[in-house]
Design a protein around this motif. Sequence first.
Motif, PDB file in Angstrom:
ATOM      1  N   SER A 165      -6.002 -11.400  -7.796  1.00 51.94           N
ATOM      2  CA  SER A 165      -7.195 -11.370  -6.983  1.00 51.94           C
ATOM      3  C   SER A 165      -8.793  -9.967  -6.811  1.00 51.94           C
ATOM      4  O   SER A 165      -9.593 -10.087  -6.450  1.00 51.94           O
ATOM      5  CB  SER A 165      -6.435 -11.844  -5.855  1.00 51.94           C
ATOM      6  OG  SER A 165      -6.141 -10.329  -5.729  1.00 51.94           O
ATOM      7  N   PHE A 211       0.310   4.947   0.274  1.00 47.99           N
ATOM      8  CA  PHE A 211      -1.150   4.068  -0.018  1.00 47.99           C
ATOM      9  C   PHE A 211      -0.972   2.716  -0.967  1.00 47.99           C
ATOM     10  O   PHE A 211      -1.868   1.863  -0.222  1.00 47.99           O
ATOM     11  CB  PHE A 211      -2.260   4.795  -1.190  1.00 47.99           C
ATOM     12  CG  PHE A 211      -3.323   4.531  -1.477  1.00 47.99           C
ATOM     13  CD1 PHE A 211      -4.758   4.230  -0.871  1.00 47.99           C
ATOM     14  CD2 PHE A 211      -3.115   4.183  -2.538  1.00 47.99           C
ATOM     15  CE1 PHE A 211      -5.444   4.109  -0.876  1.00 47.99           C
ATOM     16  CE2 PHE A 211      -5.050   3.519  -3.500  1.00 47.99           C
ATOM     17  CZ  PHE A 211      -6.384   3.565  -2.060  1.00 47.99           C
ATOM     18  N   GLU A 223      -6.897   1.156  -9.514  1.00 51.37           N
ATOM     19  CA  GLU A 223      -6.561   2.035  -8.278  1.00 51.37           C
ATOM     20  C   GLU A 223      -6.136   3.455  -8.664  1.00 51.37           C
ATOM     21  O   GLU A 223      -5.772   3.946  -8.197  1.00 51.37           O
ATOM     22  CB  GLU A 223      -5.491   0.610  -7.834  1.00 51.37           C
ATOM     23  CG  GLU A 223      -6.405  -0.845  -7.562  1.00 51.37           C
ATOM     24  CD  GLU A 223      -6.961  -0.379  -6.201  1.00 51.37           C
ATOM     25  OE1 GLU A 223      -6.830   0.690  -5.510  1.00 51.37           O
ATOM     26  OE2 GLU A 223      -7.058  -1.060  -5.545  1.00 51.37           O
ATOM     27  N   ASN A 273       5.126  -9.299  -8.723  1.00 50.99           N
ATOM     28  CA  ASN A 273       6.256  -9.752  -8.466  1.00 50.99           C
ATOM     29  C   ASN A 273       7.131  -9.539  -9.518  1.00 50.99           C
ATOM     30  O   ASN A 273       6.702  -9.882 -10.562  1.00 50.99           O
ATOM     31  CB  ASN A 273       6.360 -11.014  -7.517  1.00 50.99           C
ATOM     32  CG  ASN A 273       4.793 -11.131  -7.010  1.00 50.99           C
ATOM     33  OD1 ASN A 273       4.792 -10.383  -5.778  1.00 50.99           O
ATOM     34  ND2 ASN A 273       4.508 -12.594  -6.272  1.00 50.99           N
ATOM     35  N   ALA A 315     -10.940 -11.279  -9.224  1.00 53.39           N
ATOM     36  CA  ALA A 315     -12.718 -12.060  -8.405  1.00 53.39           C
ATOM     37  C   ALA A 315     -12.957 -11.040  -7.900  1.00 53.39           C
ATOM     38  O   ALA A 315     -14.697 -11.220  -7.525  1.00 53.39           O
ATOM     39  CB  ALA A 315     -11.514 -12.657  -8.227  1.00 53.39           C
ATOM     40  N   ASP A 316     -11.993  -9.700  -6.653  1.00 52.16           N
ATOM     41  CA  ASP A 316     -13.502  -9.882  -5.427  1.00 52.16           C
ATOM     42  C   ASP A 316     -14.227  -8.796  -5.649  1.00 52.16           C
ATOM     43  O   ASP A 316     -15.022  -8.792  -5.678  1.00 52.16           O
ATOM     44  CB  ASP A 316     -11.399  -9.139  -4.588  1.00 52.16           C
ATOM     45  CG  ASP A 316     -12.596  -8.731  -3.483  1.00 52.16           C
ATOM     46  OD1 ASP A 316     -13.201  -8.866  -3.382  1.00 52.16           O
ATOM     47  OD2 ASP A 316     -11.734  -7.145  -3.016  1.00 52.16           O
ATOM     48  N   TYR A 350      -1.086 -11.136  -9.988  1.00 53.72           N
ATOM     49  CA  TYR A 350      -1.802 -11.957  -8.731  1.00 53.72           C
ATOM     50  C   TYR A 350      -2.329 -10.972  -7.990  1.00 53.72           C
ATOM     51  O   TYR A 350      -3.327 -11.200  -7.814  1.00 53.72           O
ATOM     52  CB  TYR A 350      -1.126 -12.622  -7.377  1.00 53.72           C
ATOM     53  CG  TYR A 350      -1.765 -13.294  -6.454  1.00 53.72           C
ATOM     54  CD1 TYR A 350      -2.575 -14.953  -6.921  1.00 53.72           C
ATOM     55  CD2 TYR A 350      -1.837 -13.000  -5.664  1.00 53.72           C
ATOM     56  CE1 TYR A 350      -3.276 -15.062  -6.224  1.00 53.72           C
ATOM     57  CE2 TYR A 350      -3.363 -12.963  -4.326  1.00 53.72           C
ATOM     58  CZ  TYR A 350      -4.022 -14.430  -4.282  1.00 53.72           C
ATOM     59  OH  TYR A 350      -4.571 -15.239  -4.296  1.00 53.72           O
ATOM     60  N   PHE A 351      -2.212 -10.205  -7.716  1.00 52.85           N
ATOM     61  CA  PHE A 351      -2.864  -8.934  -7.886  1.00 52.85           C
ATOM     62  C   PHE A 351      -3.872  -8.309  -7.847  1.00 52.85           C
ATOM     63  O   PHE A 351      -5.181  -8.271  -7.848  1.00 52.85           O
ATOM     64  CB  PHE A 351      -2.068  -7.357  -7.379  1.00 52.85           C
ATOM     65  CG  PHE A 351      -2.720  -6.089  -6.764  1.00 52.85           C
ATOM     66  CD1 PHE A 351      -3.151  -6.329  -5.132  1.00 52.85           C
ATOM     67  CD2 PHE A 351      -3.362  -5.795  -7.633  1.00 52.85           C
ATOM     68  CE1 PHE A 351      -4.539  -5.029  -5.347  1.00 52.85           C
ATOM     69  CE2 PHE A 351      -4.097  -4.403  -7.760  1.00 52.85           C
ATOM     70  CZ  PHE A 351      -4.029  -4.440  -6.775  1.00 52.85           C
ATOM     71  N   THR A 411       0.959  -4.494  -5.828  1.00 56.23           N
ATOM     72  CA  THR A 411       1.980  -4.867  -5.491  1.00 56.23           C
ATOM     73  C   THR A 411       1.783  -6.149  -6.502  1.00 56.23           C
ATOM     74  O   THR A 411       1.550  -6.094  -6.978  1.00 56.23           O
ATOM     75  CB  THR A 411       3.205  -5.711  -4.547  1.00 56.23           C
ATOM     76  OG1 THR A 411       2.793  -6.795  -4.106  1.00 56.23           O
ATOM     77  CG2 THR A 411       2.627  -4.352  -3.827  1.00 56.23           C
ATOM     78  N   ARG A 415       0.836   0.476  -1.243  1.00 55.89           N
ATOM     79  CA  ARG A 415       2.439  -0.294  -0.332  1.00 55.89           C
ATOM     80  C   ARG A 415       0.977  -0.484   0.657  1.00 55.89           C
ATOM     81  O   ARG A 415       1.237  -1.885   0.547  1.00 55.89           O
ATOM     82  CB  ARG A 415       3.000   0.395   0.575  1.00 55.89           C
ATOM     83  CG  ARG A 415       4.162  -0.008   0.666  1.00 55.89           C
ATOM     84  CD  ARG A 415       4.818  -0.664   0.402  1.00 55.89           C
ATOM     85  NE  ARG A 415       6.118  -0.813  -0.690  1.00 55.89           N
ATOM     86  CZ  ARG A 415       7.025  -2.037  -1.355  1.00 55.89           C
ATOM     87  NH1 ARG A 415       6.778  -2.835  -1.758  1.00 55.89           N
ATOM     88  NH2 ARG A 415       8.050  -0.781  -1.873  1.00 55.89           N
ATOM     89  N   ARG A 416       0.638  -0.072   1.085  1.00 51.96           N
ATOM     90  CA  ARG A 416      -0.810  -0.354   2.485  1.00 51.96           C
ATOM     91  C   ARG A 416      -2.011  -1.849   1.571  1.00 51.96           C
ATOM     92  O   ARG A 416      -2.286  -2.682   2.377  1.00 51.96           O
ATOM     93  CB  ARG A 416      -1.105   0.732   3.258  1.00 51.96           C
ATOM     94  CG  ARG A 416      -2.326  -0.243   3.830  1.00 51.96           C
ATOM     95  CD  ARG A 416      -2.191   1.344   5.475  1.00 51.96           C
ATOM     96  NE  ARG A 416      -3.207   2.251   3.881  1.00 51.96           N
ATOM     97  CZ  ARG A 416      -3.342   3.094   4.799  1.00 51.96           C
ATOM     98  NH1 ARG A 416      -2.764   4.080   4.752  1.00 51.96           N
ATOM     99  NH2 ARG A 416      -4.712   3.989   3.426  1.00 51.96           N
ATOM    100  N   THR A 417      -2.081  -0.850   0.436  1.00 51.81           N
ATOM    101  CA  THR A 417      -3.110  -1.206  -0.477  1.00 51.81           C
ATOM    102  C   THR A 417      -2.384  -2.756  -0.948  1.00 51.81           C
ATOM    103  O   THR A 417      -3.667  -3.944  -0.681  1.00 51.81           O
ATOM    104  CB  THR A 417      -3.853  -1.087  -1.322  1.00 51.81           C
ATOM    105  OG1 THR A 417      -4.424   0.076  -0.935  1.00 51.81           O
ATOM    106  CG2 THR A 417      -5.300  -1.220  -1.498  1.00 51.81           C
ATOM    107  N   GLY A 418      -1.459  -3.451  -0.773  1.00 53.64           N
ATOM    108  CA  GLY A 418      -0.081  -4.351  -1.658  1.00 53.64           C
ATOM    109  C   GLY A 418      -0.850  -4.652  -3.165  1.00 53.64           C
ATOM    110  O   GLY A 418      -1.077  -5.762  -2.923  1.00 53.64           O
ATOM    111  N   ILE A 440      -0.501 -17.380  -6.297  1.00 53.41           N
ATOM    112  CA  ILE A 440       0.119 -15.652  -5.436  1.00 53.41           C
ATOM    113  C   ILE A 440       1.824 -15.555  -6.240  1.00 53.41           C
ATOM    114  O   ILE A 440       1.762 -14.581  -5.543  1.00 53.41           O
ATOM    115  CB  ILE A 440       0.311 -15.771  -3.466  1.00 53.41           C
ATOM    116  CG1 ILE A 440       0.932 -17.411  -3.156  1.00 53.41           C
ATOM    117  CG2 ILE A 440      -1.400 -15.737  -3.168  1.00 53.41           C
ATOM    118  CD1 ILE A 440       2.032 -17.035  -1.804  1.00 53.41           C
ATOM    119  N   GLU A 491       8.486  -8.495  -3.839  1.00 56.28           N
ATOM    120  CA  GLU A 491       7.279  -7.416  -4.493  1.00 56.28           C
ATOM    121  C   GLU A 491       7.620  -6.285  -4.899  1.00 56.28           C
ATOM    122  O   GLU A 491       8.275  -5.404  -3.184  1.00 56.28           O
ATOM    123  CB  GLU A 491       6.217  -7.912  -3.223  1.00 56.28           C
ATOM    124  CG  GLU A 491       5.354  -9.117  -2.972  1.00 56.28           C
ATOM    125  CD  GLU A 491       4.269  -9.008  -2.216  1.00 56.28           C
ATOM    126  OE1 GLU A 491       3.622  -8.088  -1.076  1.00 56.28           O
ATOM    127  OE2 GLU A 491       4.260 -10.595  -1.321  1.00 56.28           O
TER     128      GLU A 491
END
Lengths: 475, 313
Positions: free
Chosen positions: A236, A47, A174, A56, A239-240, A232-233, A54, A49-52, A227, A65
């Motif tokens: 974003s 989950f 998350e 750096n 902000a989102d 960075y995750f 991660t 990984r798919r959502t990103g 990015i 990542e």
Amino acid sequence: MNNPSEFFDELSGFGETPRAPYADYCGWFDRQNEAQLRKKAKEAEVFFRRTGITFNVYGQQEATERLIPFDVVPRIISGREWSRLTKGIEQRVRAINAFLHDIYHRQEIVRAGRVPVELIAQNEAFLPQMIGVSPPGGIYTHIVGTDIVRTGEDEFYVLEDNARTPSGVSYMLENRETMLQMFPELFSRVPVREVSDYPKMLRRSLSACAPEACEGKPVVAVLTPGIHNSAYFEHSFLADQMGVELVEGHDLRLVDGRIAMRTTQGYTPIDVLYRRIDDDYLDPLNFNPTSMLGVPGIMDAYRAGKITIANAPGTGIADDKAIYSYMPEIVEFYTGEKAILKNVPTWRCSEPDALAYVLEHLPELVVKEVHGSGGYGMLVGPAANKREIAAFADKLRSKPSNYIAQPTLSLSTVPVMTKAGLAPRHVDLRPFVLVSPNKIEITPGGLTRVAMKAGSLVVNSSQGGGTKDTWVLDE
Amino acid sequence: MLGKTAGGLFWMFRFLERSENIARLVDAGFRIALTRSAAAEAEWASVVRTAGVQGPFLERYDTYTASNVVDFLLRDRSNPSSVMSAIDSARSNARLVRTALTREVWEATNECWMSMKDVLKRPVSESGLPDVLATIRRQNALVRGALTGTMLRNDIYNFAHLGTFVERADNTARILDVKYYVLLPSVSFVGSSLDNVQWETILRSVSAQRAYRWLSDGDANPKQIANLIILDQRMPRSLAFCVAQIREHLGYLADGYGERLDCHDLAQAQGRRLADHSIESIFETGLHQFLADFIVRNNALGLQIERDYRFYG
């Protein structure tokens, strides 16, 4: 589910039976099948990984990542513990804001002789450009992440104040989202307080600090280095979740004295900028001239009261590790009360006596750089070998004022799920605090960081640490 | 919306489209190489030319063997148009514009990237190729499905679609341009097996074999093929369809922003040129001439969109 140990375990204390906050959880856990739980833990990884979700890692070419390991056993805090913690945090945050205002204005605390003048004047984190500047709403630290560690039933210490740009709040959110998906039944059984309002609260809190130049609904934006930044995750994500723009320095420019962002229809002024870049990179005209990340002239707009920068430039001095050692005095000076939360005893290596003591006791101390963060450049004495200690002693002697030292604390543990079943691992806690002119809000929960290696005391994600969902019970 | 975000969306979808087109080209080349091994090398050479990477390819390889071409077009990171590079760039752009995407679109893109990294980890064997190509198409379809199923129909959606169709128009025009000679009446012998295979390849490269069978009377005929791929608005990869989509989405932007810009004029001119031509007149002016001109104008339109909507400041 029991493991008597020399460390305070949040689940079982120093004994063998679950402590009260964990009673409901353990009732559920005892009926679970461990193989099944491990399978769920694997699913969580997919989950993330798919959502990103991660981060750096600097200095690694391949696989830049990485996932932060997530553990499925929550860290649970009782309502009573939480209310005490929040009182202490609020007091501290209020004192920090007053302290920042003071040192950039009259410096009463120096005049009163409670902190030495060199500590301010010669501090790299002190920004002369902020002298005499009053930020909109009088707030310096809009967002604070207070790092807390626990060593016993009623023993809480503040480890760091993180008043610049604390990160990790996206993991708080998350992690909860993941737990809700994996174990919905747990949440109907255990009364856990919500954390999901944080983005809404953050936006409201930032909007409440809009400058006078703002007309109508404040335009808020998050400023990221881009990015490739390790967080960075999170930038974003926030902000989102707030429904605001995520901008980089090259999206911004000074237009008619205000900071504006380049949109598909021209330049739109920004009222509140939640910046996730350091002071030094903020404005190449006023600070580091080689910075490509900042906005030329933003400090001028800021000083003219045309934009709010959160957190205010120059707040870094408040979470400086040398200042940290004065926090009990600072809290008392500005609030007139004794500090509710304890400070970890700290040796300032700039003082000859302290340095001598530290050099003699390196194997039992933790030594940190005064301006360091992220677990880089620190020595954990008990975990270091002779050679590492000798090398560190040299560094210490060559620039003592760059270091502080603290005793190695017996951080509390919480069980994590390992291949061999539950095993205790050391944790800390970072609650997130929002400060606006009318109130201080602390989201009931926070980020629990956990050292994934047995016995390790280093919880930083950049050093392999993991995270847990953090529950505050509604009681 | 930030200009940078508009640019990120535009390029995210250009790169996704590119990855799928490259996969389709490889598929068509693979097919012809299997059925007509004598023509294989020439066929692979034309695939590389169509992908627009002949220069970099020849710097690396001397011969157009299947394994060289497939590896260069699918996996080679030094080739900015390889499927892996394109998906990488698409995902970087998606991260850049993460706040403009729904969770579904972002996750589909991220999964696309993860599965590509996985299937393209090692050189692709001949027997594994069909599976890999199918995966590329499927992953792209998932992103597209998430986009149409979950995104608001606002400027974000418009910029995403502009990227898709500017890229697709370029791709379709280049496929035809590299093969235009097989469609010329002067050199084609209707019904010869060579032409049938070549025509089949063109149709396959734009996923139009099925459409062609439906719409034609079954007879392969170069004019009808050219007509389908250039002028037929019903065919989703035809030049006319792409230009109509570009105009439609630019039109929404003009309405939404209340502002008509230079790119609108360029798009309108492109549309008019297609409308003014019949397939006969295109053959008269010269098919190659027409296509080369289209590619230049399409490119100019893309650059004008970037300028008008302030992608880079």
